[in-house]
Design a protein around this motif. Structure first.
Motif, PDB file in Angstrom:
ATOM      1  N   UNK A  36       0.749  -0.822  -0.223  1.00 35.79           N
ATOM      2  CA  UNK A  36      -0.159  -0.087   0.017  1.00 35.79           C
ATOM      3  C   UNK A  36       0.884   1.110  -0.081  1.00 35.79           C
ATOM      4  N   UNK A  37       0.478   2.234  -1.395  1.00 31.60           N
ATOM      5  CA  UNK A  37       1.903   3.142  -0.698  1.00 31.60           C
ATOM      6  C   UNK A  37       0.879   4.719   0.078  1.00 31.60           C
ATOM      7  N   UNK A  38       1.696   5.313   0.771  1.00 31.84           N
ATOM      8  CA  UNK A  38       1.594   6.009   1.755  1.00 31.84           C
ATOM      9  C   UNK A  38       0.300   7.070   0.793  1.00 31.84           C
ATOM     10  N   UNK A  39      -0.265   8.001   1.933  1.00 26.26           N
ATOM     11  CA  UNK A  39      -1.581   8.573   1.637  1.00 26.26           C
ATOM     12  C   UNK A  39      -1.362  10.236   1.862  1.00 26.26           C
ATOM     13  N   UNK A  40      -1.718  10.502   0.585  1.00 28.91           N
ATOM     14  CA  UNK A  40      -2.410  10.686  -0.301  1.00 28.91           C
ATOM     15  C   UNK A  40      -1.924   9.956  -1.549  1.00 28.91           C
ATOM     16  N   UNK A  41      -3.115   9.306  -1.900  1.00 30.68           N
ATOM     17  CA  UNK A  41      -1.639   8.252  -2.998  1.00 30.68           C
ATOM     18  C   UNK A  41      -2.718   9.071  -4.355  1.00 30.68           C
ATOM     19  N   UNK A  42      -1.862   9.118  -6.161  1.00 30.46           N
ATOM     20  CA  UNK A  42      -2.966   8.428  -7.352  1.00 30.46           C
ATOM     21  C   UNK A  42      -2.940   7.166  -7.664  1.00 30.46           C
ATOM     22  N   UNK A  43      -4.132   6.717  -7.916  1.00 31.70           N
ATOM     23  CA  UNK A  43      -4.116   5.727  -8.108  1.00 31.70           C
ATOM     24  C   UNK A  43      -3.543   4.982  -9.743  1.00 31.70           C
ATOM     25  N   UNK A  44      -3.797   3.655  -9.931  1.00 29.82           N
ATOM     26  CA  UNK A  44      -2.781   2.932 -11.041  1.00 29.82           C
ATOM     27  C   UNK A  44      -2.177   2.985 -10.784  1.00 29.82           C
ATOM     28  N   UNK A  45      -1.407   1.861 -11.844  1.00 28.76           N
ATOM     29  CA  UNK A  45      -0.191   1.132 -11.572  1.00 28.76           C
ATOM     30  C   UNK A  45       0.783   1.197 -12.953  1.00 28.76           C
ATOM     31  N   UNK A  46      -0.393   1.113 -13.725  1.00 25.58           N
ATOM     32  CA  UNK A  46       0.060   0.288 -15.004  1.00 25.58           C
ATOM     33  C   UNK A  46      -0.144   1.795 -16.184  1.00 25.58           C
ATOM     34  N   UNK A  47       0.305   1.358 -17.259  1.00 27.49           N
ATOM     35  CA  UNK A  47       0.283   2.440 -18.915  1.00 27.49           C
ATOM     36  C   UNK A  47       0.397   2.500 -19.332  1.00 27.49           C
ATOM     37  N   UNK A  48       0.408   3.354 -20.722  1.00 27.81           N
ATOM     38  CA  UNK A  48       0.670   3.543 -21.906  1.00 27.81           C
ATOM     39  C   UNK A  48       0.022   5.521 -21.890  1.00 27.81           C
ATOM     40  N   UNK A  49       1.764   5.905 -22.949  1.00 27.87           N
ATOM     41  CA  UNK A  49       2.093   7.317 -23.021  1.00 27.87           C
ATOM     42  C   UNK A  49       2.407   7.765 -23.695  1.00 27.87           C
ATOM     43  N   UNK A  50       2.384   9.233 -24.716  1.00 24.44           N
ATOM     44  CA  UNK A  50       3.329   9.752 -24.846  1.00 24.44           C
ATOM     45  C   UNK A  50       4.291  11.255 -25.026  1.00 24.44           C
ATOM     46  N   UNK A  51       5.046  10.926 -25.354  1.00 26.57           N
ATOM     47  CA  UNK A  51       5.677  11.962 -24.850  1.00 26.57           C
ATOM     48  C   UNK A  51       5.112  13.041 -25.680  1.00 26.57           C
ATOM     49  N   UNK A  52       5.492  14.550 -24.209  1.00 30.27           N
ATOM     50  CA  UNK A  52       4.927  15.974 -24.989  1.00 30.27           C
ATOM     51  C   UNK A  52       6.197  16.511 -25.080  1.00 30.27           C
ATOM     52  N   UNK A  53       7.334  16.567 -23.828  1.00 32.93           N
ATOM     53  CA  UNK A  53       8.354  17.318 -23.767  1.00 32.93           C
ATOM     54  C   UNK A  53       9.413  16.622 -22.604  1.00 32.93           C
ATOM     55  N   UNK A  54      11.016  16.465 -22.906  1.00 33.87           N
ATOM     56  CA  UNK A  54      11.705  16.582 -22.655  1.00 33.87           C
ATOM     57  C   UNK A  54      12.818  17.054 -22.038  1.00 33.87           C
ATOM     58  N   UNK A  55      14.205  16.910 -20.831  1.00 30.62           N
ATOM     59  CA  UNK A  55      14.815  17.549 -20.342  1.00 30.62           C
ATOM     60  C   UNK A  55      15.484  18.098 -21.720  1.00 30.62           C
ATOM     61  N   UNK A  56      17.163  18.422 -21.264  1.00 29.31           N
ATOM     62  CA  UNK A  56      17.718  19.399 -22.705  1.00 29.31           C
ATOM     63  C   UNK A  56      18.811  18.270 -22.460  1.00 29.31           C
TER      64      UNK A  56
END
Length: 340
Positions: free
Chosen positions: A62-82
């Motif tokens: 169990x993660x410490x509270x408060x927490x954001x739900x969801x353990x897996x997923x897929x996304x699209x990169x919007x920006x990256x550090x230099x």
């Protein structure tokens, strides 16, 4: 960004999972990003049974509270550090396990993101890191099954059950699939299963009536309670039952006589433990095998419905329901989609 960023957050745990989680707006840190960080728009994130149990406080980690739900997923990169190289904006990426994926946007270490090929279905590949490896490893690592061998599983209409049917078929292994209600049979058959039976005390007798007196050396149990013993009674002498859940809410029940007189073994499996013990090479090999099968369309999960982040309560309620015939997926940056 037309809409403010949102995430599904919970500040407490409780017996009704949808009551403790809600969509909240938040502010993303201003650009430029810190060294080594990538900003990702989350495209799809499933709701797994472990996510529901985390909300109720019944999961093993169990993660410490408060927490954001969801353990897996897929996304699209919007920006990256230099300083980030080899990860361009627009790249489809697999998110790291435990990142709090029920969010429109995440800032994550670039090195934790796994690039994916374009053209794959984000919803299908969003489920790559939990359920398919669970099915593959239970099928592969406990009993040395060969083409033509048999395995019996309950909760066959679950996501893991559906993946196990497909993976077994690809390996030439026969499956006997047990469900807890007759209304689930059609969905399991549609997923490719040939032999589907409703669980009951006389399960061994009905298994023999359907497939004959075949030697079954592996049973996969996600239900617990008396269903564990029902599976054990179907196994050949020296067989193994692997438990990975307790959908009944009950502890595994099995008479000592099956251990003593028939040499039945009861084992447990938790993917998190496997991750801790497996080498980086072993993890990459499993993900490469599963990712390739998903990309080729040889491995997929039935989707009951997808929900936007604003409807997270409805999504969690649907995922917690015992009458589903498919996966519930959150699309944080998209509208709800009809069931597949």
């Amino acid at each position: 960004m037309s809409q403010p960023p949102k995430r599904a957050r919970y500040h407490q745990r409780g017996p009704v999972p949808q009551d403790v989680i809600a969509a909240e707006t938040f502010e993303l840190p201003p650009l430029p990003l810190p060294a080594g960080v990538a900003r990702v728009a989350v495209l799809a994130a499933p709701i797994n049974p472990s996510d529901v149990l985390t909300l109720t406080g019944e999961y093993g980690l169990l993660p410490p509270l408060p927490a954001v739900g969801g353990n897996e997923g897929v996304g699209r990169v919007l920006d990256v550090a230099a300083d980030v190289t080899g990860l361009a904006p627009g790249t489809l990426v697999l998110l790291p396990v435990g990142c709090g994926s029920w969010s429109t946007h995440l800032d994550l270490p670039a090195k934790s993101l796994v690039p994916l090929p374009d053209g794959v279905d984000p919803v299908q590949v969003s489920m790559l890191t939990v359920n398919p490896p669970t099915a593959l490893l239970m099928l592969r690592d406990f009993v040395d099954l060969q083409p033509g061998d048999w395995v019996i599983q309950n909760a066959a209409n679950s996501a893991v059950g559906g993946y196990l049917v497909q993976l077994a078929k690809l390996r030439g292994i026969n499956t006997i699939n047990v469900v807890r209600r007759a209304s689930a049979i059609d969905a399991v058959v549609a997923a490719g299963a040939e032999h589907v039976i409703v669980d009951a005390e006389d399960l061994p007798k009905r298994v023999r009536e359907k497939v004959g007196d075949v030697p079954i050396r592996l049973g996969i149990d996600c239900v617990g309670g008396v269903s564990t013993e029902n599976l054990a009674r179907c196994l050949a002498e020296g067989g193994t039952v692997v438990n990975y859940g307790a959908m009944s809410g009950e502890r595994c029940m099995i008479s000592p006589r099956y251990f003593v007189f028939r040499d039945i073994t009861l084992r447990g499996f938790w993917l998190s433990q496997w991750f801790k013990k497996a080498s980086a090479e072993q993890r990459r090999a499993v993900f490469a095998e599963i990712g390739g099968l998903i990309a080729e369309g040889k491995l997929s999960a039935r989707i009951q419905a997808t929900y936007s982040i604003d409807h997270i309560k409805d999504a969690v309620a649907a995922a917690a329901s015992g009458a589903r015939d498919g996966k519930i997926v959150v699309e944080p940056n998209g509208p709800p989609r009809a069931a597949i």
